[in-house]
Enzyme design. Structure first.
Site, mmCIF file in Angstrom:
data_model
loop_
_atom_site.group_PDB
_atom_site.id
_atom_site.type_symbol
_atom_site.label_atom_id
_atom_site.label_comp_id
_atom_site.label_asym_id
_atom_site.label_seq_id
_atom_site.Cartn_x
_atom_site.Cartn_y
_atom_site.Cartn_z
ATOM 1 N N SER A 67 0.822 -1.207 0.000
ATOM 2 C CA SER A 67 0.000 0.000 0.000
ATOM 3 C C SER A 67 0.855 1.256 0.000
ATOM 4 O O SER A 67 2.016 1.248 0.407
ATOM 5 C CB SER A 67 -0.914 0.025 1.232
ATOM 6 O OG SER A 67 -1.707 -1.129 1.282
HETATM 7 N N1 SAH Z 1 -0.641 -5.041 4.174
HETATM 8 C C1 SAH Z 1 0.070 -5.298 2.953
HETATM 9 C C2 SAH Z 1 -0.767 -4.926 1.742
HETATM 10 C C3 SAH Z 1 -1.181 -6.133 1.074
HETATM 11 S S1 SAH Z 1 -2.248 -6.041 -0.316
HETATM 12 C C4 SAH Z 1 1.406 -4.611 2.928
HETATM 13 O O1 SAH Z 1 1.747 -3.897 3.863
HETATM 14 O O2 SAH Z 1 2.132 -4.844 1.976
HETATM 15 C C5 SAH Z 1 -3.552 -7.077 0.267
HETATM 16 C C6 SAH Z 1 -3.166 -8.471 0.668
HETATM 17 O O3 SAH Z 1 -4.334 -9.102 1.145
HETATM 18 C C7 SAH Z 1 -2.628 -9.327 -0.459
HETATM 19 O O4 SAH Z 1 -1.383 -9.864 -0.103
HETATM 20 C C8 SAH Z 1 -3.682 -10.421 -0.594
HETATM 21 O O5 SAH Z 1 -3.142 -11.668 -0.994
HETATM 22 C C9 SAH Z 1 -4.261 -10.467 0.802
HETATM 23 N N2 SAH Z 1 -5.589 -11.064 0.916
HETATM 24 C C10 SAH Z 1 -6.639 -10.894 0.083
HETATM 25 N N3 SAH Z 1 -7.691 -11.593 0.546
HETATM 26 C C11 SAH Z 1 -7.310 -12.200 1.700
HETATM 27 C C12 SAH Z 1 -7.956 -13.049 2.637
HETATM 28 N N4 SAH Z 1 -9.219 -13.445 2.471
HETATM 29 N N5 SAH Z 1 -7.246 -13.474 3.707
HETATM 30 C C13 SAH Z 1 -5.955 -13.094 3.880
HETATM 31 N N6 SAH Z 1 -5.298 -12.291 3.031
HETATM 32 C C14 SAH Z 1 -5.966 -11.847 1.951
#
Ligand code: SAH
Length: 220
Positions: A67
């Protein structure tokens, strides 16, 4: 000015320019200190290290993104973190948001749906010395029941509705911060709170565009 200081300056500027939405003209000092402490270049792919401190989201593989720093800072601030807190994150991704939280609270539990990302984040956080973060590869819609209740929960992917399990796993007085799809298909960061009687209130904070929360094992 080094590039980290410039990133902090850009976050502060974006905080000021979005005050009409968020009602926050500044973030907690602790949040900006945590953003300064975490080496963001360790969380982005090697070919994007040059851009690590730009105030933009970057691709981390598997169609996912790290993000934008402003959004990480804002969501962290909205959790109102305290040193004794135990926080759940849904969507570990590369582990950056988890590391920022780990600078501020006692324990961070983070759930990632994509095994490759979750395992890499676990290794990375361990290597960087974040001993107070636990990463689990699972469907974050179910939370982390064994570690509940949590003082705060942050979801870093866009949800169509508030996952019931997450509200259940929130301690009374706790805050759930998530991007939620509205009726017009746009997303807002929302803060859902639960009072001591268990009554829920939610407050829209800012229009955003997160990748969608996936529902592993559910067709469609
Ligand atoms: N917090 C992260 C941003 C990640 S983007 C950072 O600091 O980089 C969103 C993430 O959510 C992705 O890695 C995706 O695979 C995950 N995601 C999406 N749906 C999910 C679910 N149902 N359970 C766990 N993770 C999930």
């Amino acid at each position: 000015m080094d590039r980290k200081q410039r990133m902090i300056g850009e976050i502060e500027e974006e905080v000021r320019s979005t005050v009409g939405y968020t009602g926050r003209a500044r973030l907690r000092t602790g949040v900006l200190e945590a953003m300064t402490a975490v080496p963001r270049e360790e969380f982005v792919p090697p070919n994007l290290r040059e851009q690590a401190y730009e105030n933009v989201p970057l691709p981390i593989g598997q169609g996912q993104t790290i993000s934008q720093p402003f959004i990480v800072a804002l969501m962290t601030d909205l959790l109102e973190p305290e040193p004794g807190h135990r926080i759940l994150e849904v969507g570990t991704g590369c582990g950056y948001q988890a590391a920022v939280l780990a600078e501020l609270v006692q324990e961070v539990y983070s759930v990632e749906a994509i095994p490759g990302l979750g395992e890499a984040a676990r290794e990375r956080l361990k290597r960087l010395g974040y001993g107070n973060v636990s990463v689990r590869v699972a469907d974050g819609n179910r939370g982390w029941p064994e570690a509940a209740p949590f003082d705060g929960i942050v979801v870093t992917a866009g949800a169509r509705e508030v996952p019931v399990a997450l509200v259940e796993q929130l301690a009374p007085g706790g805050r759930l911060v998530l991007p939620l799809e509205g009726p017009d298909a746009g997303q807002d960061i929302q803060v859902v709170t639960k009072d001591s009687e268990g009554a829920r209130t939610s407050q829209p904070i800012l229009p955003v565009a997160f990748v969608p929360l996936i529902h592993p094992g559910v067709p469609g």
